[in-house]
Design an enzyme around this catalytic site. Structure first.
Site, PDB file in Angstrom:
ATOM      1  N   SER A 125       2.387  -2.075   5.206  1.00  0.00           N
ATOM      2  CA  SER A 125       3.411  -3.112   5.405  1.00  0.00           C
ATOM      3  C   SER A 125       4.780  -2.624   4.952  1.00  0.00           C
ATOM      4  CB  SER A 125       3.025  -4.388   4.660  1.00  0.00           C
ATOM      5  OG  SER A 125       2.986  -4.168   3.266  1.00  0.00           O
TER       6      SER A 125
ATOM      7  N   HIS B  98      -1.663   2.298   9.638  1.00  0.00           N
ATOM      8  CA  HIS B  98      -2.668   2.385   8.553  1.00  0.00           C
ATOM      9  C   HIS B  98      -3.288   3.773   8.610  1.00  0.00           C
ATOM     10  CE1 HIS B  98      -5.944   1.075   5.874  1.00  0.00           C
ATOM     11  NE2 HIS B  98      -5.358  -0.105   5.714  1.00  0.00           N
TER      12      HIS B  98
ATOM     13  N   GLU C 137      -3.008  -0.601  -7.776  1.00  0.00           N
ATOM     14  CA  GLU C 137      -4.398  -0.693  -7.322  1.00  0.00           C
ATOM     15  C   GLU C 137      -4.963   0.723  -7.301  1.00  0.00           C
ATOM     16  OE1 GLU C 137      -5.805  -3.241  -3.760  1.00  0.00           O
ATOM     17  OE2 GLU C 137      -5.533  -1.246  -2.910  1.00  0.00           O
TER      18      GLU C 137
ATOM     19  N   ASN D 270       0.790  -1.241   0.000  1.00  0.00           N
ATOM     20  CA  ASN D 270       0.000   0.000   0.000  1.00  0.00           C
ATOM     21  C   ASN D 270       0.816   1.282   0.000  1.00  0.00           C
ATOM     22  OD1 ASN D 270      -2.423  -1.264  -0.170  1.00  0.00           O
ATOM     23  ND2 ASN D 270      -3.004  -0.990   1.971  1.00  0.00           N
TER      24      ASN D 270
ATOM     25  N   ASP E 140      -8.119 -11.618  -4.077  1.00  0.00           N
ATOM     26  CA  ASP E 140      -7.913 -10.505  -3.141  1.00  0.00           C
ATOM     27  C   ASP E 140      -8.120 -10.987  -1.702  1.00  0.00           C
ATOM     28  OD1 ASP E 140      -7.423  -7.721  -2.614  1.00  0.00           O
ATOM     29  OD2 ASP E 140      -9.557  -7.549  -2.121  1.00  0.00           O
TER      30      ASP E 140
ATOM     31  N   TRP F 248     -10.707  -7.531  11.771  1.00  0.00           N
ATOM     32  CA  TRP F 248      -9.926  -7.169  10.573  1.00  0.00           C
ATOM     33  C   TRP F 248      -8.449  -7.231  10.914  1.00  0.00           C
ATOM     34  CZ3 TRP F 248      -6.980  -2.480  10.171  1.00  0.00           C
ATOM     35  CH2 TRP F 248      -6.191  -2.454   9.002  1.00  0.00           C
TER      36      TRP F 248
ATOM     37  N   ARG G 154     -15.280  -2.573   6.203  1.00  0.00           N
ATOM     38  CA  ARG G 154     -14.869  -3.867   5.660  1.00  0.00           C
ATOM     39  C   ARG G 154     -16.100  -4.669   5.234  1.00  0.00           C
ATOM     40  NH1 ARG G 154     -10.880  -1.741   4.850  1.00  0.00           N
ATOM     41  NH2 ARG G 154      -8.793  -2.094   5.653  1.00  0.00           N
TER      42      ARG G 154
HETATM   43  O1  SFD Z   1      -5.960  -4.301   2.572  1.00  0.00           O
HETATM   44  C1  SFD Z   1       4.910  -9.538  20.217  1.00  0.00           C
HETATM   45  N1  SFD Z   1      -2.093  -4.040   6.050  1.00  0.00           N
HETATM   46  C2  SFD Z   1      -1.775  -3.756   4.713  1.00  0.00           C
HETATM   47  N2  SFD Z   1      -0.589  -3.243   4.308  1.00  0.00           N
HETATM   48  C3  SFD Z   1      -0.224  -3.240   2.992  1.00  0.00           C
HETATM   49  O2  SFD Z   1       0.872  -2.772   2.642  1.00  0.00           O
HETATM   50  N3  SFD Z   1      -1.065  -3.762   2.030  1.00  0.00           N
HETATM   51  C4  SFD Z   1      -2.296  -4.275   2.335  1.00  0.00           C
HETATM   52  O3  SFD Z   1      -2.982  -4.836   1.477  1.00  0.00           O
HETATM   53  C5  SFD Z   1      -2.749  -4.110   3.703  1.00  0.00           C
HETATM   54  N4  SFD Z   1      -4.058  -4.467   4.153  1.00  0.00           N
HETATM   55  C6  SFD Z   1      -4.100  -5.253   5.300  1.00  0.00           C
HETATM   56  C7  SFD Z   1      -3.151  -4.969   6.325  1.00  0.00           C
HETATM   57  C8  SFD Z   1      -3.272  -5.681   7.542  1.00  0.00           C
HETATM   58  C9  SFD Z   1      -4.267  -6.665   7.689  1.00  0.00           C
HETATM   59  C10 SFD Z   1      -4.373  -7.401   8.990  1.00  0.00           C
HETATM   60  C11 SFD Z   1      -5.152  -6.963   6.630  1.00  0.00           C
HETATM   61  C12 SFD Z   1      -5.058  -6.254   5.442  1.00  0.00           C
HETATM   62  C13 SFD Z   1      -6.174  -8.027   6.765  1.00  0.00           C
HETATM   63  C14 SFD Z   1      -1.361  -3.372   7.116  1.00  0.00           C
HETATM   64  C15 SFD Z   1       0.011  -3.975   7.457  1.00  0.00           C
HETATM   65  O4  SFD Z   1      -0.077  -5.354   7.589  1.00  0.00           O
HETATM   66  C16 SFD Z   1       0.532  -3.333   8.746  1.00  0.00           C
HETATM   67  O5  SFD Z   1       0.580  -1.954   8.525  1.00  0.00           O
HETATM   68  C17 SFD Z   1       1.919  -3.824   9.194  1.00  0.00           C
HETATM   69  O6  SFD Z   1       1.962  -5.221   9.274  1.00  0.00           O
HETATM   70  C18 SFD Z   1       2.322  -3.217  10.545  1.00  0.00           C
HETATM   71  O7  SFD Z   1       3.573  -3.703  10.921  1.00  0.00           O
HETATM   72  P1  SFD Z   1       4.011  -3.899  12.486  1.00  0.00           P
HETATM   73  O8  SFD Z   1       5.361  -4.514  12.479  1.00  0.00           O
HETATM   74  O9  SFD Z   1       3.790  -2.655  13.209  1.00  0.00           O
HETATM   75  O10 SFD Z   1       2.925  -4.964  13.057  1.00  0.00           O
HETATM   76  P2  SFD Z   1       2.809  -6.544  12.736  1.00  0.00           P
HETATM   77  O11 SFD Z   1       3.259  -6.860  11.358  1.00  0.00           O
HETATM   78  O12 SFD Z   1       1.424  -6.947  13.084  1.00  0.00           O
HETATM   79  O13 SFD Z   1       3.851  -7.240  13.772  1.00  0.00           O
HETATM   80  C19 SFD Z   1       3.653  -7.250  15.154  1.00  0.00           C
HETATM   81  C20 SFD Z   1       4.586  -8.293  15.737  1.00  0.00           C
HETATM   82  O14 SFD Z   1       4.680  -8.183  17.160  1.00  0.00           O
HETATM   83  C21 SFD Z   1       4.580  -9.475  17.739  1.00  0.00           C
HETATM   84  N5  SFD Z   1       4.149  -9.256  19.129  1.00  0.00           N
HETATM   85  N6  SFD Z   1       6.108 -10.157  20.275  1.00  0.00           N
HETATM   86  C22 SFD Z   1       6.623 -10.347  21.504  1.00  0.00           C
HETATM   87  N7  SFD Z   1       5.980  -9.970  22.659  1.00  0.00           N
HETATM   88  C23 SFD Z   1       4.774  -9.367  22.611  1.00  0.00           C
HETATM   89  N8  SFD Z   1       4.156  -8.989  23.746  1.00  0.00           N
HETATM   90  C24 SFD Z   1       4.174  -9.141  21.323  1.00  0.00           C
HETATM   91  N9  SFD Z   1       2.995  -8.599  20.918  1.00  0.00           N
HETATM   92  C25 SFD Z   1       2.998  -8.663  19.563  1.00  0.00           C
HETATM   93  C26 SFD Z   1       3.616 -10.208  16.813  1.00  0.00           C
HETATM   94  O15 SFD Z   1       3.689 -11.606  16.939  1.00  0.00           O
HETATM   95  C27 SFD Z   1       4.143  -9.737  15.464  1.00  0.00           C
HETATM   96  O16 SFD Z   1       5.267 -10.475  15.088  1.00  0.00           O
HETATM   97  S1  SFD Z   1      -5.412  -3.598   3.679  1.00  0.00           S
HETATM   98  O17 SFD Z   1      -6.366  -3.554   4.741  1.00  0.00           O
HETATM   99  O18 SFD Z   1      -4.931  -2.275   3.391  1.00  0.00           O
HETATM  100  P1  AMP Z   2      -8.200  -0.716   2.584  1.00  0.00           P
HETATM  101  O1  AMP Z   2      -8.508  -1.980   1.886  1.00  0.00           O
HETATM  102  O2  AMP Z   2      -9.415   0.061   2.980  1.00  0.00           O
HETATM  103  O3  AMP Z   2      -7.225  -0.908   3.707  1.00  0.00           O
HETATM  104  O4  AMP Z   2      -7.459   0.237   1.545  1.00  0.00           O
HETATM  105  C1  AMP Z   2      -6.235  -0.070   0.960  1.00  0.00           C
HETATM  106  C2  AMP Z   2      -5.633   1.234   0.473  1.00  0.00           C
HETATM  107  O5  AMP Z   2      -6.534   1.917  -0.391  1.00  0.00           O
HETATM  108  C3  AMP Z   2      -5.317   2.227   1.578  1.00  0.00           C
HETATM  109  O6  AMP Z   2      -4.173   2.924   1.160  1.00  0.00           O
HETATM  110  C4  AMP Z   2      -6.528   3.123   1.609  1.00  0.00           C
HETATM  111  O7  AMP Z   2      -6.234   4.388   2.147  1.00  0.00           O
HETATM  112  C5  AMP Z   2      -6.895   3.194   0.141  1.00  0.00           C
HETATM  113  N1  AMP Z   2      -8.339   3.382  -0.102  1.00  0.00           N
HETATM  114  C6  AMP Z   2      -9.323   2.507   0.176  1.00  0.00           C
HETATM  115  N2  AMP Z   2     -10.524   2.981  -0.214  1.00  0.00           N
HETATM  116  C7  AMP Z   2     -10.291   4.196  -0.765  1.00  0.00           C
HETATM  117  C8  AMP Z   2     -11.122   5.189  -1.356  1.00  0.00           C
HETATM  118  N3  AMP Z   2     -12.442   5.035  -1.460  1.00  0.00           N
HETATM  119  N4  AMP Z   2     -10.515   6.312  -1.804  1.00  0.00           N
HETATM  120  C9  AMP Z   2      -9.183   6.494  -1.700  1.00  0.00           C
HETATM  121  N5  AMP Z   2      -8.352   5.577  -1.155  1.00  0.00           N
HETATM  122  C10 AMP Z   2      -8.883   4.447  -0.690  1.00  0.00           C
END
Ligand code: SFD
Ligand code: AMP
Length: 628
Positions: free
Chosen positions: A437, A386, A126, A62, A349, A216, A247
């Site tokens: 990510s 996010h 995307e 993203n 997806d 989520w 969602r």
């Molecule tokens: O569609 C301990 N995210 C998306 N990012 C993208 O780039 N593209 C996408 O398509 C993304 N989408 C999405 C995303 C997340 C999810 C769940 C879905 C869809 C369904 C967001 C990214 O994943 C997110 O921004 C990053 O992963 C954040 O990274 P970070 O490192 O801050 O968090 P992490 O990856 O969850 O890791 C956390 C770690 O900590 C561990 N942990 N370890 C030891 N002791 C403890 N007490 C701990 N507590 C936690 C965990 O095990 C883990 O390893 S979409 O929505 O946009």
């Molecule tokens: P999401 O699946 O909602 O996590 O969105 C994935 C990425 O698309 C994130 O970067 C969002 O900010 C962006 N996004 C989702 N929906 C929209 C929208 N309607 N307009 C602009 N950006 C969006």
């Protein structure tokens, strides 16, 4: 009778977490460690291959700018994030991550991540900032890179970190326990990088009963980052800026691909497109409401207006979108082929990142090319990476500061919290949203480089006395001792007047947050009186935290997860209370303070807790622009 053995690990840099930020940190720290003779240790509560938010994989990267190809500038990205967060963002942090993120994406591709390409060999986007991937194995791939860089002997999996060790105001390590064996761990370190993700299950989820645990964001992100930083005395920022993603309902499938790639519209139950019918509402939130893209919270807000008016459920018009794209094909045969292609992309997806949504579609006989699909705003999550912004207040990079910003945004080491020796990245660091990510991995790299420099400059080995270690051990394992002491009193291991089990404690926390702090069942609405009452009840819950009991190691982890969530909850309520406006409608509503108040509240609201006295301080910090 539990009998915990103590293991002491001495290291230079300790990385807490094994997710996106932590793997980025591992790869980068390994490089600087080799140059400087440092030791780097990583601890993850789970198995890195499938831990954290990317456990199931993802379908897009993203944050990608394409600066090299001239697609966007770093400044463009800063403007985008500022707009989406209603003006509240640390531009220096967003800039720093954005200028390095493309390098991360190119590394991922080199390591074998399949990024979609068009016929000309360019990444398939995307949206403007997002590129499509076949990402089911995304996490396995970055974990492998981290393992290769650090060596598995320096990685502790299935070790849950419970608390930071702070001596003389500096962070000098962390303690935790193995979730598999009765081992209490003490990690002594010169620098600690907190990257333990965000916080889920602080609020009552929509999923209850048989669906409990589905969310989520991953349920295993349980507020450890917030706890670690708050408990160490670090200043936190944007703790009010929770994220409410819209969602696909109940399976929590993301919507980004539908809105951006398939250009689908969302409507109310009567087929009205709420983004069009409520367009006038956006004027109230000028200048942000009138900018593009419309901020995520305002997109939520317009949909919620229809829900609150009784016009739900909301639908993603998947069928209409797919049919429209296919209809653009030059002839019937290619239209049919396109339709098949789109259908498979739609399923992929979800299969790439939210498998449960695909299962739910199958269970409900949903064919996305034929019928629309229900969407809904989720329960609130705390996720600095996010479209929320909560996390620790960290130092920026020196070269990005101006005279004006330097005194507010810089204190020596980039991504260091206000506690010397404690760094934060990913969901753990605040006010730098839209990292996702790729940006989280990048921030992990940047923070790790600074943490290594801190170790080189601060060579003294940490001193942690045996008495301190014994005290930590006693506290960490107390829930098991309490259970053992009283379990014979009743014939149900979960019901006992002498203790509370973590599951019941979690329900109490979630009910409280839901009803007083603006959860789903309160239509995301709260006010000062509700928050006062919520805080009072939270105080009582915190007293009962001392009575948490665990029958086994898994429950011990659940106890600590809930202690961690509680601190996230408290900082949230206090910050909601302090900010006298509704800056992010669609994330939450202060019914007694509707609307924006830029004159008084265009600032960061920060907070910190004195761990000794338990006293909280609320702080306003200025917003500086570094990009026009
Ligand atoms: O569609 C301990 N995210 C998306 N990012 C993208 O780039 N593209 C996408 O398509 C993304 N989408 C999405 C995303 C997340 C999810 C769940 C879905 C869809 C369904 C967001 C990214 O994943 C997110 O921004 C990053 O992963 C954040 O990274 P970070 O490192 O801050 O968090 P992490 O990856 O969850 O890791 C956390 C770690 O900590 C561990 N942990 N370890 C030891 N002791 C403890 N007490 C701990 N507590 C936690 C965990 O095990 C883990 O390893 S979409 O929505 O946009
Ligand atoms: P999401 O699946 O909602 O996590 O969105 C994935 C990425 O698309 C994130 O970067 C969002 O900010 C962006 N996004 C989702 N929906 C929209 C929208 N309607 N307009 C602009 N950006 C969006």
């Amino acid at each position: 009778m539990a009998n915990f053995q103590t293991k002491i690990v001495e290291t230079d840099v300790l990385i807490v977490g094994g997710g996106m930020a932590a793997t980025g940190a591992a790869v980068e720290a390994a490089y600087w460690a080799k140059k400087n003779g440092l030791k780097v240790t990583l601890v993850d509560k789970a198995a890195m291959d499938r831990s954290g938010a990317v456990a199931m994989g993802l379908s897009a990267l993203n944050q990608y700018l394409g600066v090299g190809a001239g697609d966007n500038t770093v400044e463009d990205y800063v403007r985008y994030v500022r707009q989406d967060l209603m003006g509240i963002t640390r531009e220096d942090l967003v800039f720093d991550i954005a200028r390095h993120v493309d390098g991360t994406v190119h590394l991922f591709e080199k390591w074998g991540l399949p990024i979609w390409k068009d016929e000309a060999g360019k990444y398939v986007h995307e949206g403007r900032w997002q590129v499509m991937i076949n990402g089911e194995s995304y996490k396995v791939l970055v974990a492998e890179a981290a393992k290769n860089a650090l060596g598995t002997e320096n990685i502790y999996e299935r070790v849950f970190i419970t608390e930071p060790i702070v001596e003389n105001g500096k962070c000098v390590g962390a303690v935790g326990f193995s979730t598999r064996d009765e081992v209490f761990y003490v990690f002594k370190a010169k620098a600690v990088l907190v990257a333990a993700g965000g916080a889920v299950s602080v609020f009552r989820p929509r999923s209850v009963g048989e669906g409990l645990g589905r969310s989520w964001y991953p349920p295993f992100n349980s507020g450890s980052s917030a706890y670690m930083t708050i408990k160490a005395g670090a200043e936190m920022t944007c703790q009010e800026v929770r994220f409410i993603p819209v969602r696909f309902k109940d399976g929590y499938g993301p919507v980004g691909a539908w809105f951006l790639l398939f250009k689908a519209a969302a409507t109310n139950a009567f087929g009205e497109n709420y983004m069009a019918t409520h367009a006038d509402e956006l004027k109230k939130y000028a200048p942000y409401g009138l900018g593009k893209p419309i901020p995520a919270c305002l997109r939520n807000h317009l949909g919620m207006m229809d829900i609150f008016a009784g016009k739900g459920p909301l639908y993603m018009q998947t069928a209409e979108a797919i049919q429209k794209i296919a209809a653009n094909a030059p002839d019937e045969k290619s239209a049919k082929k396109k339709l098949k292609e789109l259908e498979s992309e739609a399923w992929e997806d979800f299969l790439d990142m939210t498998i449960s949504q695909a299962i739910l579609w199958a269970a409900q006989n949903i064919e996305p090319e034929k019928v629309p699909s229900e969407i809904a705003p989720c329960e609130p999550y705390f996720i600095g990476s996010h479209s929320g912004a909560s996390g620790a207040w960290v130092s920026g990079q020196e070269d990005l500061q101006t005279e004006a910003t330097k005194k507010d945004y810089f204190w020596g080491y980039a991504y260091m919290t206000t506690v010397p020796g404690m760094f934060a990245a990913g969901d753990a660091s605040g006010a730098s949203s839209h990292k996702f990510s790729t940006g989280s991995f990048t921030e992990g790299r940047l923070a790790a480089k600074a943490a290594c420099k801190y170790c080189v400059d601060n060579k003294a080995a940490p001193v942690v006395t045996d008495a301190v270690i014994e005290d930590f051990k006693k506290r960490t394992t107390a829930p098991m001792a309490l259970f053992e002491q009283h379990q014979a009193y009743s014939n149900d291991p979960n019901i006992n007047p002498n203790f509370i089990k973590p599951r019941d404690y979690m329900f109490r926390l979630q009910k409280l947050m839901d009803e007083y702090a603006g959860g789903v069942s309160s239509q995301f609405t709260t006010n000062e009186k509700l928050l006062d009452r919520g805080l009072h009840l939270l105080g009582m819950l915190k007293e009962d935290a001392a009575k948490l009991a665990a029958g086994d190691l898994n429950e011990l982890m659940r106890c600590w997860e809930n202690i961690h969530r509680t601190w996230q909850a408290e900082s949230h309520i206090r910050t909601l209370q302090f900010r006298q406006e509704t800056r992010w409608p669609g994330y939450y509503y202060r019914a007694d303070k509707p609307g924006l108040d830029d004159a008084n509240w265009k600032c960061f609201v920060n907070c910190k807790c004195d761990a000794k006295t338990g006293e909280w301080t609320m702080i306003k910090r200025p917003i500086h622009r570094i990009v026009e």
